[in-house]
Structures are given as structure tokens and as C-alpha cells.
Design a protein around this motif. Structure first.
Motif, PDB file in Angstrom:
ATOM      1  N   PRO A  93      -1.792  32.878  28.126  1.00 44.77           N
ATOM      2  CA  PRO A  93      -1.077  33.748  27.176  1.00 44.77           C
ATOM      3  C   PRO A  93      -1.428  35.223  27.367  1.00 44.77           C
ATOM      4  O   PRO A  93      -0.626  36.093  27.067  1.00 44.77           O
ATOM      5  CB  PRO A  93      -1.534  33.263  25.802  1.00 44.77           C
ATOM      6  CG  PRO A  93      -2.244  31.986  26.007  1.00 44.77           C
ATOM      7  CD  PRO A  93      -2.601  31.875  27.461  1.00 44.77           C
ATOM      8  N   GLN A  94      -2.622  35.510  27.888  1.00 44.36           N
ATOM      9  CA  GLN A  94      -3.043  36.894  28.110  1.00 44.36           C
ATOM     10  C   GLN A  94      -2.201  37.587  29.172  1.00 44.36           C
ATOM     11  O   GLN A  94      -2.255  38.807  29.321  1.00 44.36           O
ATOM     12  CB  GLN A  94      -4.523  36.955  28.530  1.00 44.36           C
ATOM     13  CG  GLN A  94      -5.477  36.440  27.500  1.00 44.36           C
ATOM     14  CD  GLN A  94      -5.719  34.936  27.614  1.00 44.36           C
ATOM     15  OE1 GLN A  94      -4.939  34.189  28.192  1.00 44.36           O
ATOM     16  NE2 GLN A  94      -6.809  34.479  27.014  1.00 44.36           N
ATOM     17  N   ASP A  95      -1.413  36.833  29.923  1.00 43.79           N
ATOM     18  CA  ASP A  95      -0.570  37.420  30.958  1.00 43.79           C
ATOM     19  C   ASP A  95       0.787  37.878  30.438  1.00 43.79           C
ATOM     20  O   ASP A  95       1.659  38.251  31.221  1.00 43.79           O
ATOM     21  CB  ASP A  95      -0.361  36.426  32.105  1.00 43.79           C
ATOM     22  CG  ASP A  95      -1.629  36.186  32.899  1.00 43.79           C
ATOM     23  OD1 ASP A  95      -2.510  37.079  32.888  1.00 43.79           O
ATOM     24  OD2 ASP A  95      -1.743  35.122  33.530  1.00 43.79           O
ATOM     25  N   ALA A  96       0.969  37.882  29.121  1.00 38.46           N
ATOM     26  CA  ALA A  96       2.254  38.292  28.548  1.00 38.46           C
ATOM     27  C   ALA A  96       2.631  39.705  28.978  1.00 38.46           C
ATOM     28  O   ALA A  96       3.813  39.997  29.186  1.00 38.46           O
ATOM     29  CB  ALA A  96       2.210  38.187  27.025  1.00 38.46           C
ATOM     30  N   TRP A  97       1.672  40.579  29.145  1.00 40.70           N
ATOM     31  CA  TRP A  97       1.995  41.947  29.579  1.00 40.70           C
ATOM     32  C   TRP A  97       2.581  41.945  30.986  1.00 40.70           C
ATOM     33  O   TRP A  97       3.443  42.776  31.290  1.00 40.70           O
ATOM     34  CB  TRP A  97       0.754  42.845  29.491  1.00 40.70           C
ATOM     35  CG  TRP A  97      -0.286  42.563  30.530  1.00 40.70           C
ATOM     36  CD1 TRP A  97      -1.306  41.664  30.466  1.00 40.70           C
ATOM     37  CD2 TRP A  97      -0.397  43.178  31.817  1.00 40.70           C
ATOM     38  NE1 TRP A  97      -2.041  41.680  31.614  1.00 40.70           N
ATOM     39  CE2 TRP A  97      -1.510  42.606  32.468  1.00 40.70           C
ATOM     40  CE3 TRP A  97       0.334  44.165  32.479  1.00 40.70           C
ATOM     41  CZ2 TRP A  97      -1.913  42.980  33.744  1.00 40.70           C
ATOM     42  CZ3 TRP A  97      -0.068  44.537  33.759  1.00 40.70           C
ATOM     43  CH2 TRP A  97      -1.181  43.949  34.375  1.00 40.70           C
ATOM     44  N   THR A 100       6.207  41.148  30.766  1.00 39.40           N
ATOM     45  CA  THR A 100       6.954  42.347  30.394  1.00 39.40           C
ATOM     46  C   THR A 100       7.161  43.234  31.619  1.00 39.40           C
ATOM     47  O   THR A 100       8.260  43.727  31.849  1.00 39.40           O
ATOM     48  CB  THR A 100       6.201  43.129  29.298  1.00 39.40           C
ATOM     49  OG1 THR A 100       6.032  42.260  28.173  1.00 39.40           O
ATOM     50  CG2 THR A 100       6.959  44.361  28.873  1.00 39.40           C
ATOM     51  N   TRP A 101       6.120  43.404  32.409  1.00 37.58           N
ATOM     52  CA  TRP A 101       6.227  44.203  33.644  1.00 37.58           C
ATOM     53  C   TRP A 101       7.278  43.626  34.574  1.00 37.58           C
ATOM     54  O   TRP A 101       8.033  44.357  35.217  1.00 37.58           O
ATOM     55  CB  TRP A 101       4.864  44.247  34.347  1.00 37.58           C
ATOM     56  CG  TRP A 101       4.932  44.785  35.738  1.00 37.58           C
ATOM     57  CD1 TRP A 101       4.912  46.092  36.113  1.00 37.58           C
ATOM     58  CD2 TRP A 101       5.063  44.030  36.949  1.00 37.58           C
ATOM     59  NE1 TRP A 101       5.017  46.188  37.490  1.00 37.58           N
ATOM     60  CE2 TRP A 101       5.115  44.940  38.021  1.00 37.58           C
ATOM     61  CE3 TRP A 101       5.144  42.666  37.226  1.00 37.58           C
ATOM     62  CZ2 TRP A 101       5.228  44.534  39.349  1.00 37.58           C
ATOM     63  CZ3 TRP A 101       5.267  42.263  38.543  1.00 37.58           C
ATOM     64  CH2 TRP A 101       5.305  43.204  39.582  1.00 37.58           C
ATOM     65  N   SER A 102       7.359  42.305  34.655  1.00 34.34           N
ATOM     66  CA  SER A 102       8.288  41.655  35.576  1.00 34.34           C
ATOM     67  C   SER A 102       9.733  41.707  35.088  1.00 34.34           C
ATOM     68  O   SER A 102      10.638  41.390  35.828  1.00 34.34           O
ATOM     69  CB  SER A 102       7.880  40.205  35.807  1.00 34.34           C
ATOM     70  OG  SER A 102       8.150  39.425  34.658  1.00 34.34           O
ATOM     71  N   ARG A 103       9.932  42.107  33.839  1.00 30.65           N
ATOM     72  CA  ARG A 103      11.253  42.208  33.204  1.00 30.65           C
ATOM     73  C   ARG A 103      11.873  40.855  32.866  1.00 30.65           C
ATOM     74  O   ARG A 103      13.089  40.722  32.776  1.00 30.65           O
ATOM     75  CB  ARG A 103      12.201  43.072  34.026  1.00 30.65           C
ATOM     76  CG  ARG A 103      11.711  44.508  34.086  1.00 30.65           C
ATOM     77  CD  ARG A 103      12.658  45.398  34.778  1.00 30.65           C
ATOM     78  NE  ARG A 103      12.483  45.229  36.220  1.00 30.65           N
ATOM     79  CZ  ARG A 103      13.135  45.913  37.118  1.00 30.65           C
ATOM     80  NH1 ARG A 103      14.017  46.789  36.780  1.00 30.65           N
ATOM     81  NH2 ARG A 103      12.912  45.713  38.401  1.00 30.65           N
ATOM     82  N   VAL A 108       6.790  31.481  28.515  1.00 31.59           N
ATOM     83  CA  VAL A 108       6.050  30.408  27.853  1.00 31.59           C
ATOM     84  C   VAL A 108       4.859  30.072  28.738  1.00 31.59           C
ATOM     85  O   VAL A 108       4.850  30.369  29.927  1.00 31.59           O
ATOM     86  CB  VAL A 108       6.920  29.145  27.617  1.00 31.59           C
ATOM     87  CG1 VAL A 108       8.063  29.438  26.655  1.00 31.59           C
ATOM     88  CG2 VAL A 108       7.459  28.590  28.915  1.00 31.59           C
ATOM     89  N   THR A 109       3.849  29.432  28.143  1.00 32.54           N
ATOM     90  CA  THR A 109       2.658  29.100  28.913  1.00 32.54           C
ATOM     91  C   THR A 109       2.744  27.691  29.472  1.00 32.54           C
ATOM     92  O   THR A 109       3.461  26.840  28.964  1.00 32.54           O
ATOM     93  CB  THR A 109       1.384  29.236  28.061  1.00 32.54           C
ATOM     94  OG1 THR A 109       1.512  28.424  26.901  1.00 32.54           O
ATOM     95  CG2 THR A 109       1.132  30.673  27.653  1.00 32.54           C
ATOM     96  N   LEU A 110       2.006  27.505  30.546  1.00 35.20           N
ATOM     97  CA  LEU A 110       1.843  26.180  31.147  1.00 35.20           C
ATOM     98  C   LEU A 110       0.666  25.486  30.478  1.00 35.20           C
ATOM     99  O   LEU A 110      -0.256  26.162  30.041  1.00 35.20           O
ATOM    100  CB  LEU A 110       1.587  26.319  32.652  1.00 35.20           C
ATOM    101  CG  LEU A 110       2.778  26.768  33.481  1.00 35.20           C
ATOM    102  CD1 LEU A 110       2.326  27.173  34.871  1.00 35.20           C
ATOM    103  CD2 LEU A 110       3.807  25.660  33.558  1.00 35.20           C
ATOM    104  N   PRO A 111       0.624  24.176  30.397  1.00 38.46           N
ATOM    105  CA  PRO A 111       1.664  23.253  30.822  1.00 38.46           C
ATOM    106  C   PRO A 111       2.916  23.409  29.962  1.00 38.46           C
ATOM    107  O   PRO A 111       2.854  23.946  28.854  1.00 38.46           O
ATOM    108  CB  PRO A 111       1.029  21.869  30.658  1.00 38.46           C
ATOM    109  CG  PRO A 111      -0.028  22.053  29.630  1.00 38.46           C
ATOM    110  CD  PRO A 111      -0.500  23.478  29.759  1.00 38.46           C
ATOM    111  N   VAL A 112       4.027  22.921  30.478  1.00 36.63           N
ATOM    112  CA  VAL A 112       5.313  23.074  29.799  1.00 36.63           C
ATOM    113  C   VAL A 112       5.262  22.350  28.457  1.00 36.63           C
ATOM    114  O   VAL A 112       4.967  21.158  28.390  1.00 36.63           O
ATOM    115  CB  VAL A 112       6.454  22.520  30.678  1.00 36.63           C
ATOM    116  CG1 VAL A 112       7.777  22.581  29.947  1.00 36.63           C
ATOM    117  CG2 VAL A 112       6.529  23.290  31.987  1.00 36.63           C
TER     118      VAL A 112
END
Length: 133
Positions: A93-97, A100-103, A108-112
Motif C-alpha cells: 500500500p505504501q507504493d500508492a504514490w 499516482t506517478w504512473s498515471r 489495489v494491492t496484491l494478493p488480488v
């Protein structure tokens, strides 16, 4: 309503692609059309599928190597005219930024998650298909 929707799933992990298919089912929500999947394990396959057209939503695995889904998302947003919305699968979840950068339009987080994933996918399909109508 459109008769079907096409979802591109990009991951180098066949298990992740299967999780996406199983979580989405044949129809992720009652108010969206049934979905068909185009599975891609490499960046060239993603680009070829998008160039061919007909993709309504992309699901990109951020953990894919060597070309991760976040970088692929940013690339296709720059290179593909009328790029479909992107649902990004993230490891943390910490990769949410980074999403945003990737547009990416959603992440959502893994696992699905069998509840959260189809909801996010259905929302993107609704938006995309209402724009196409």
C-alpha cells in the motif's frame, strides 16, 4: 450496454493473471458487460494488444519483471492514443504514490482481493464505457 468488454491483464506470473480472472469472474458487476481477457506476459505483447485496439481496461502488475506495471503504465499513457484506463496491482500500500506517478486511474494491492478488485475494475469499466457511448 456494450455486449462485452475486453480487459488486458499484464503479469509475468501466470498465478497472478489467474487471480485476476477468478476475482473478476465473467462479469465484475451486474451493471457492466461480461468481460473477456487478453493475457500478456511481456511488454511487447502489451504494446501489440493495445495497438490492435479494442481494449477497454488494462490491469497491470506492478511486480512484473523486467518491465514493471508502473513503468508500463506511464509508457502507455504517453504512447497510446486514447489509452484505456489502468488498474494497477501493487505489492505494498505504501507504493500508492508510485501509482499516482504512473498515471494509473486506480490501484489495489496484491494478493488480488476478491471483493475490492472487481469493484475497482467495474468502476473503470463504467467510466470507460460511458465515455464510449
Amino acid at each position: 450496454m456494450q455486449s462485452s468488454a475486453t480487459v488486458l491483464v499484464y503479469s509475468d506470473d501466470a498465478n497472478t493473471r489467474e487471480q485476476v480472472r477468478l476475482a473478476a469472474g465473467r462479469r465484475p458487476a451486474a451493471d457492466v458487460p461480461p468481460v473477456t481477457f487478453v493475457e500478456c506476459a511481456t511488454l511487447p505483447a502489451v504494446l501489440a494488444a493495445l495497438d490492435a485496439g479494442g481494449v477497454d481496461v488494462c490491469v497491470l502488475d506492478g511486480e512484473t519483471v523486467p518491465a514493471g506495471g508502473m513503468g508500463v503504465c506511464r509508457q502507455i499513457k504517453d504512447e497510446i492514443f486514447d489509452c484505456p484506463p489502468v488498474l494497477l496491482l501493487m505489492g505494498r500500500p505504501q507504493d500508492a504514490w508510485l501509482a499516482t506517478w504512473s498515471r494509473a486511474e486506480a490501484a489495489v494491492t496484491l494478493p488480488v482481493d476478491p471483493v475490492g478488485f472487481p469493484e475497482a475494475l467495474a468502476a473503470l469499466l463504467r467510466d470507460r464505457l460511458s465515455l464510449d457511448a
